[in-house]
Design a protein around this motif. Structure first.
Motif, PDB file in Angstrom:
ATOM      1  N   ARG A 254     -15.910  18.911   7.999  1.00 14.01           N
ATOM      2  CA  ARG A 254     -17.133  18.264   8.492  1.00 14.01           C
ATOM      3  C   ARG A 254     -17.887  17.688   7.291  1.00 14.01           C
ATOM      4  O   ARG A 254     -17.861  18.280   6.205  1.00 14.01           O
ATOM      5  CB  ARG A 254     -18.064  19.257   9.197  1.00 14.01           C
ATOM      6  N   LEU A 255     -18.585  16.581   7.531  1.00 14.39           N
ATOM      7  CA  LEU A 255     -19.356  15.948   6.451  1.00 14.39           C
ATOM      8  C   LEU A 255     -20.835  16.304   6.545  1.00 14.39           C
ATOM      9  O   LEU A 255     -21.374  16.418   7.653  1.00 14.39           O
ATOM     10  CB  LEU A 255     -19.238  14.423   6.545  1.00 14.39           C
TER      11      LEU A 255
ATOM     12  N   GLY B 183     -21.152  25.973  16.564  1.00 12.75           N
ATOM     13  CA  GLY B 183     -20.600  24.856  15.805  1.00 12.75           C
ATOM     14  C   GLY B 183     -19.890  25.448  14.599  1.00 12.75           C
ATOM     15  O   GLY B 183     -20.472  26.264  13.870  1.00 12.75           O
ATOM     16  N   VAL B 184     -18.633  25.057  14.377  1.00  7.20           N
ATOM     17  CA  VAL B 184     -17.835  25.802  13.399  1.00  7.20           C
ATOM     18  C   VAL B 184     -18.356  25.646  11.967  1.00  7.20           C
ATOM     19  O   VAL B 184     -18.516  26.630  11.239  1.00  7.20           O
ATOM     20  CB  VAL B 184     -16.319  25.461  13.525  1.00  7.20           C
ATOM     21  N   ALA B 185     -18.645  24.424  11.542  1.00 11.77           N
ATOM     22  CA  ALA B 185     -19.021  24.229  10.137  1.00 11.77           C
ATOM     23  C   ALA B 185     -20.473  24.624   9.886  1.00 11.77           C
ATOM     24  O   ALA B 185     -20.792  25.242   8.861  1.00 11.77           O
ATOM     25  CB  ALA B 185     -18.797  22.784   9.718  1.00 11.77           C
ATOM     26  N   SER B 186     -21.358  24.254  10.831  1.00  8.63           N
ATOM     27  CA  SER B 186     -22.778  24.529  10.576  1.00  8.63           C
ATOM     28  C   SER B 186     -23.043  26.032  10.576  1.00  8.63           C
ATOM     29  O   SER B 186     -23.864  26.517   9.788  1.00  8.63           O
ATOM     30  CB  SER B 186     -23.656  23.809  11.595  1.00  8.63           C
TER      31      SER B 186
ATOM     32  N   THR C   8     -28.513  19.942   3.777  1.00  6.28           N
ATOM     33  CA  THR C   8     -29.560  20.329   4.717  1.00  6.28           C
ATOM     34  C   THR C   8     -28.898  20.400   6.086  1.00  6.28           C
ATOM     35  O   THR C   8     -28.578  19.366   6.676  1.00  6.28           O
ATOM     36  CB  THR C   8     -30.690  19.268   4.683  1.00  6.28           C
TER      37      THR C   8
ATOM     38  N   ASP D 284     -28.330  21.707  10.005  1.00  5.03           N
ATOM     39  CA  ASP D 284     -28.849  22.236  11.265  1.00  5.03           C
ATOM     40  C   ASP D 284     -27.720  22.970  11.989  1.00  5.03           C
ATOM     41  O   ASP D 284     -26.655  22.393  12.215  1.00  5.03           O
ATOM     42  CB  ASP D 284     -29.353  21.078  12.131  1.00  5.03           C
TER      43      ASP D 284
HETATM   44  C1  LIG Z   1     -21.735  11.079   7.613  1.00  3.75           C
HETATM   45  C2  LIG Z   1     -22.265  12.346   8.240  1.00  3.75           C
HETATM   46  C3  LIG Z   1     -23.311  13.011   7.659  1.00  3.75           C
HETATM   47  C4  LIG Z   1     -23.807  14.173   8.248  1.00  3.75           C
HETATM   48  N1  LIG Z   1     -24.852  14.822   7.662  1.00  3.75           N
HETATM   49  C5  LIG Z   1     -25.337  15.931   8.229  1.00  3.75           C
HETATM   50  C6  LIG Z   1     -26.431  16.624   7.625  1.00  3.75           C
HETATM   51  O1  LIG Z   1     -26.950  16.234   6.573  1.00  3.75           O
HETATM   52  N2  LIG Z   1     -26.876  17.741   8.227  1.00  3.75           N
HETATM   53  C7  LIG Z   1     -26.319  18.210   9.401  1.00  3.75           C
HETATM   54  O2  LIG Z   1     -26.778  19.248   9.898  1.00  3.75           O
HETATM   55  N3  LIG Z   1     -25.304  17.569   9.991  1.00  3.75           N
HETATM   56  C8  LIG Z   1     -24.792  16.470   9.431  1.00  3.75           C
HETATM   57  N4  LIG Z   1     -23.733  15.829  10.016  1.00  3.75           N
HETATM   58  C9  LIG Z   1     -23.124  16.429  11.209  1.00  3.75           C
HETATM   59  C10 LIG Z   1     -22.066  17.443  10.755  1.00  3.75           C
HETATM   60  O3  LIG Z   1     -20.979  16.777  10.139  1.00  3.75           O
HETATM   61  C11 LIG Z   1     -21.468  18.232  11.907  1.00  3.75           C
HETATM   62  O4  LIG Z   1     -21.050  17.332  12.895  1.00  3.75           O
HETATM   63  C12 LIG Z   1     -22.457  19.196  12.503  1.00  3.75           C
HETATM   64  O5  LIG Z   1     -22.864  20.136  11.546  1.00  3.75           O
HETATM   65  C13 LIG Z   1     -21.824  19.950  13.664  1.00  3.75           C
HETATM   66  O6  LIG Z   1     -20.595  20.447  13.229  1.00  3.75           O
HETATM   67  P1  LIG Z   1     -20.114  21.897  13.616  1.00  3.75           P
HETATM   68  O7  LIG Z   1     -18.760  22.059  13.062  1.00  3.75           O
HETATM   69  O8  LIG Z   1     -21.129  22.925  13.281  1.00  3.75           O
HETATM   70  O9  LIG Z   1     -20.060  21.822  15.198  1.00  3.75           O
HETATM   71  P2  LIG Z   1     -18.766  21.590  16.090  1.00  3.75           P
HETATM   72  O10 LIG Z   1     -17.926  22.785  16.093  1.00  3.75           O
HETATM   73  O11 LIG Z   1     -18.163  20.291  15.730  1.00  3.75           O
HETATM   74  O12 LIG Z   1     -19.490  21.496  17.477  1.00  3.75           O
HETATM   75  C14 LIG Z   1     -20.280  20.370  17.768  1.00  3.75           C
HETATM   76  C15 LIG Z   1     -19.905  19.957  19.148  1.00  3.75           C
HETATM   77  O13 LIG Z   1     -20.383  20.948  20.045  1.00  3.75           O
HETATM   78  C16 LIG Z   1     -20.738  20.339  21.252  1.00  3.75           C
HETATM   79  N5  LIG Z   1     -22.129  20.689  21.540  1.00  3.75           N
HETATM   80  C17 LIG Z   1     -23.147  20.752  20.668  1.00  3.75           C
HETATM   81  N6  LIG Z   1     -24.256  21.125  21.297  1.00  3.75           N
HETATM   82  C18 LIG Z   1     -23.918  21.294  22.601  1.00  3.75           C
HETATM   83  C19 LIG Z   1     -24.623  21.673  23.758  1.00  3.75           C
HETATM   84  N7  LIG Z   1     -25.925  21.954  23.691  1.00  3.75           N
HETATM   85  N8  LIG Z   1     -23.948  21.757  24.931  1.00  3.75           N
HETATM   86  C20 LIG Z   1     -22.638  21.483  25.003  1.00  3.75           C
HETATM   87  N9  LIG Z   1     -21.904  21.108  23.933  1.00  3.75           N
HETATM   88  C21 LIG Z   1     -22.553  21.016  22.756  1.00  3.75           C
HETATM   89  C22 LIG Z   1     -20.587  18.854  21.083  1.00  3.75           C
HETATM   90  O14 LIG Z   1     -19.326  18.514  21.634  1.00  3.75           O
HETATM   91  C23 LIG Z   1     -20.564  18.666  19.587  1.00  3.75           C
HETATM   92  O15 LIG Z   1     -19.811  17.557  19.188  1.00  3.75           O
HETATM   93  C24 LIG Z   1     -23.234  14.670   9.443  1.00  3.75           C
HETATM   94  C25 LIG Z   1     -22.170  13.993  10.018  1.00  3.75           C
HETATM   95  C26 LIG Z   1     -21.694  12.848   9.431  1.00  3.75           C
HETATM   96  C27 LIG Z   1     -20.550  12.146  10.075  1.00  3.75           C
END
Ligand SMILES: Cc1cc2nc3c(=O)[nH]c(=O)nc-3n(C[C@H](O)[C@H](O)[C@H](O)COP(=O)(O)OP(=O)(O)OC[C@H]3O[C@@H](n4cnc5c(N)ncnc54)[C@H](O)[C@@H]3O)c2cc1C
Ligand SMILES: NC(=O)c1ccc[n+]([C@@H]2O[C@H](COP(=O)([O-])OP(=O)(O)OC[C@H]3O[C@@H](n4cnc5c(N)ncnc54)[C@H](OP(=O)(O)O)[C@@H]3O)[C@@H](O)[C@H]2O)c1
Length: 539
Positions: free
Chosen positions: A326-327, A359-362, A344, A346
Motif C-alpha cells: 500500500r502507498l 484494513g491490512v496496511a493501515s 500520516t 488513517d
Molecule cells: C498515492 C496514494 C497515497 C496515499 N496516501 C495515504 C496517506 O497519506 N494516508 C492514508 O491514510 N492513506 C493513504 N492512502 C491510502 C492507503 O494506500 C490505503 O489504501 C489505506 O491505508 C487503506 O489500506 P488498508 O490496507 O489499511 O485497507 P484495505 O485492507 O485495503 O481495506 C480497504 C478496503 O476496505 C473496504 N472498506 C473500507 N471501509 C469500509 C466500510 N466502512 N465498509 C465496507 N468496506 C469498507 C474498501 O473496499 C476499501 O477499499 C494513499 C493511497 C494512495 C494510492
C-alpha cells in the motif's frame, strides 16, 4: 500520483517517421530482434503481436488522444461504454480504477499499455479497481489470444531469478523492496474523536533509501494474526502444512490477501462443493450475488459460507490474491529529519455482522508493527507532484484529513531550506478540538512566517457541514490574487468527492475574481494543470 516513466528506450526510427507509438514500439522491437541487438528496455514483440498491431492501424487512427472515461468517480460499466469501439488497449485502460494512483507501479494508461504489449503479465495489480477491474481485464485479455505468461501474479513465492527489475536499486519500486525499521506511532487525534490517525516514523538509515517531498512510501504489510488463526481454524487445516518451503501460516501471514474473496476462491469451492452450494459458488465466481451478501465476503466469510467444504491448503492459497503493498504520502522532509520518513495514516476499521474488519496496511502500521521491526518498503517517486523548482514561488496547499501529509513535508522542506516563497495551507477535518493534526507545528510555522496563511474548516463542529472549499470561497479574492502572482496550487486526499468539489470551487473563484466566463475559467484551470501549476495527489 503517477509513477516514474520507464527508462529511455533505443529507437531505430526517425522521430518524423509516421507511426503511432504502438507501431513504433513494435517496429523498434522487430528491428532489435532482426538485427540481434540487445537493449535494456526494448522488448521484441512476437510476430503475432506485430501483425495484430499493424492490422490495427485503422483502429489506432480512430483512437483520439482523449480518455473521456478517465474519471475515478465514473462506474466501470459507464467507462467501458465510453470506450466501446476503441482499440483494445484503450478499453483496457477504461477498465482500470482511473486514479493514476501508482499502486500498480504504473499510471492507468501505462498499465493498460504494458498488458497489451505483453510487458506486464499480472492483471491483478489495480487496487482501486479491485475484483471488477480484474474480471474485466481477464475478458479483454482473452481478446489478445493465448496468454504469453500467467495472467496473475503468483500468491506463492517463486524462486528468485535475474529479472530486469533485479537491476533496479533496492527500494526504488514495488518489485525491489528494501527494508526499513519501524520506529514509532503517535496518535494525532485527541480523545473524543471518531477517527484514528497515526503519525508513523521509519528509520531509513540502514536501507540506503532517500526520497524527496511529494514522493510516496510503499509498505508491504502483514495480516493480523487473529485473522490468520481464524482462517486456519475455519479451514480445519494444519498451520504447519508445507507450501513452497514455508508453512501455511507463514504464507497466510505475508503472502496472500485475506481481504475480499477473489473469484478464483469461489471457483475452487464450485469444484468441490455439491448441490445448491456448488451453484452459488459458481454464481459468485462469475460476479453474481445469489444471496445478496457478496459485498461482505472477505476470505474468512467465504470459508464460513461454505463451511464443511474443505479445500486442500495449497489449492486454497493458489486461489487467493497476493498481498499487495500500500502507498502512503510522505509527510516528512529528509532536510529537517535526516534518515527518517514519516507518514500520516488513517486506520481502516469497519464492522460487518459480529466481526470488525481491518484494513491490512493501515492497522499493520496503527496496531501491529513493533518498534525495531524491519518492514519491506519502497519509495514511489512522484512524477507530477512536488514543490516548484523556484523556492520563491508561492504555494497554496489544500489537504483535509490525511491529505495534509505531503504538505507537512513541503512546509518542513521550505523551513529547512529557508525558502522565501509564501505558503498557504487549507486544512480541515471533523472537529477542531480532536482532529487538528500537527496543530503545534503549524502554529509554530505561522509564527515563524514559514506558513504565511492557514485556513481551517471543521466539518462537524456546527449543524451544517463546512469544508475546505467553503473556506476557499470565503477567501476567493485573495486566492485569486495568489494565483495571479504565479502560485502553484496542490490538492491531496480523498479522490472521489473532495478533489472534484475543490476543483469546482476553484473554477468558480477564477470565474468570479478573474472576470471570466465559466468555460474560460475551466480552460484556465486546465491550463494550470498542463503547466504543472495545479497538482493533485488523490486516492
Ligand atoms: C498515492 C496514494 C497515497 C496515499 N496516501 C495515504 C496517506 O497519506 N494516508 C492514508 O491514510 N492513506 C493513504 N492512502 C491510502 C492507503 O494506500 C490505503 O489504501 C489505506 O491505508 C487503506 O489500506 P488498508 O490496507 O489499511 O485497507 P484495505 O485492507 O485495503 O481495506 C480497504 C478496503 O476496505 C473496504 N472498506 C473500507 N471501509 C469500509 C466500510 N466502512 N465498509 C465496507 N468496506 C469498507 C474498501 O473496499 C476499501 O477499499 C494513499 C493511497 C494512495 C494510492
Ligand atoms: N483508497 C483507499 O483505500 C482509501 C483509504 C483510506 C482513505 N481513503 C480516502 O481518503 C480519504 C482520507 O481519509 P481521511 O481520514 O484523511 O479523512 P476524510 O474522510 O477525507 O475526511 C477529512 C475531512 O474532509 C471532509 N470531507 C468529506 N467530504 C468532503 C468533500 N466532498 N469535500 C471536502 N471535504 C470533505 C470530512 O468531513 P465529513 O467526514 O464530516 O463529511 C473531514 O472533515 C477518505 O475520505 C477516503 O475516501 C481511501
Amino acid at each position: 500520483m503517477t509513477h516514474n516513466p520507464p527508462p529511455p528506450k533505443l529507437s531505430l526510427l526517425p522521430e518524423s517517421a509516421p507511426f503511432t507509438p504502438e507501431q513504433r514500439a513494435w517496429l523498434d522491437g522487430f528491428f532489435v530482434a532482426a538485427l540481434g541487438l540487445s537493449e535494456n528496455g526494448i522488448t521484441a514483440l512476437p510476430p503475432q503481436d506485430g501483425a495484430a498491431l499493424m492490422a490495427g492501424v485503422g483502429a489506432a487512427a480512430e483512437e483520439d488522444d482523449g480518455a473521456p472515461w478517465h474519471d475515478q468517480a465514473m462506474p466501470l460499466p459507464e467507462r467501458l461504454k465510453l470506450a466501446e469501439g476503441r482499440p483494445l488497449r484503450r478499453r483496457m485502460m477504461a477498465a482500470m480504477g482511473q486514479q493514476d494512483c501508482g499502486q500498480c507501479g504504473y499510471n492507468c494508461q501505462d498499465y493498460a499499455d504494458a498488458i497489451f504489449f505483453k510487458k506486464e503479465a499480472k492483471l491483478n495489480l489495480c487496487v482501486p479497481g479491485g475484483k471488477e477491474t480484474l474480471r474485466t481485464l481477464k475478458v479483454l485479455h482473452g481478446e489478445m489470444g493465448a496468454p504469453a505468461a500467467p495472467a496473475l501474479a503468483p500468491a506463492t513465492p517463486e524462486p528468485a531469478t535475474e529479472s530486469p527489475q533485479a537491476k533496479v536499486a533496492a527500494g526504488r519500486s514495488r518489485d525491489t523492496p528494501a527494508e526499513a525499521a519501524f520506529v514509532s506511532r503517535t496518535l494525532l487525534n485527541k480523545p473524543g474523536s471518531s477517527k484514528e490517525t497515526w503519525h508513523i516514523e521509519f528509520d531509513l538509515s540502514s536501507s540506503g533509501l532517500d526520497y524527496v517531498v511529494g514522493d510516496c512510501f510503499g509498505i508491504f504489510p502483514t495480516n493480523d494474526q487473529t485473522l490468520v488463526a481464524a482462517v486456519i481454524k475455519a479451514l480445519d487445516a494444519p498451520a504447519d502444512f508445507p507450501i513452497g518451503g514455508r508453512t501455511f501460516r507463514e504464507v497466510l501471514t505475508d503472502g496472500v490477501s485475506l481481504g475480499m474473496a477473489p473469484d478464483a476462491l469461489f471457483q475452487l469451492y464450485s469444484y468441490i462443493a455439491g448441490g445448491e452450494r456448488r451453484q452459488k459458488a459458481k454464481a459468485l465466481a462469475s460476479g453474481e450475488d445469489p444471496d445478496g451478501d457478496a459485498a461482505s465476503l472477505d476470505v474468512l466469510a467465504a470459508i464460513e459460507k461454505f463451511s464443511g467444504v474443505r479445500p486442500d491448503p495449497e489449492a486454497f492459497i493458489e486461489a487467493l490474491e497476493p498481498l499487495q503493498p500500500r502507498l502512503f504520502s510522505i509527510s516528512s522532509s529528509l532536510k529537517s529529519n535526516p534518515g527518517r520518513v514519516a507518514l500520516t495514516v488513517d486506520t481502516v476499521r469497519y464492522r460487518i455482522g459480529k466481526r470488525t474488519r481491518l484494513g491490512v496496511a493501515s492497522t499493520f502500521l496503527g496496531d501491529r508493527a513493533a518498534p525495531g521491526q524491519r518492514v519491506k518498503v519502497y519509495v514511489q517517486r512522484a512524477q507530477h507532484f512536488g514543490l516548484p523548482a523556484d523556492p520563491a514561488t508561492p504555494i497554496i496547499m489544500i489537504g483535509p484529513g490525511t491529505g495534509v501529509a505531503p504538505f507537512r513535508a513541503f512546509l518542513h522542506e521550505r523551513m529547512a531550506t529557508k525558502a522565501p516563497g509564501r505558503s498557504w495551507l487549507f486544512f480541515g477535518h471533523q472537529h477542531r478540538d480532536y482532529d487538528y493534526f500537527y496543530e503545534d507545528e503549524f502554529s509554530g510555522m505561522r509564527a515563524a512566517g514559514v506558513l504565511t496563511r492557514l485556513s481551517l474548516a471543521w466539518s462537524r463542529d456546527d449543524a451544517q457541514k463546512f469544508y475546505v472549499q467553503d473556506r476557499m470561497r470565503e477567501v476567493g479574492r485573495e486566492l485569486w490574487a495568489w494565483l495571479a502572482d504565479g502560485a502553484y496550487i496542490y490538492v491531496c486526499g480523498d479522490a472521489k468527492h473532495m478533489a472534484k468539489d475543490v476543483e469546482r470551487v476553484l473554477v468558480e473563484i477564477v470565474a468570479q475574481f478573474g472576470a471570466r466566463s465559466t468555460d474560460e475559467a475551466i480552460a484556465f484551470v486546465n491550463d494550470l494543470k498542463k503547466r504543472g501549476r495545479y497538482q493533485q495527489d488523490v486516492y
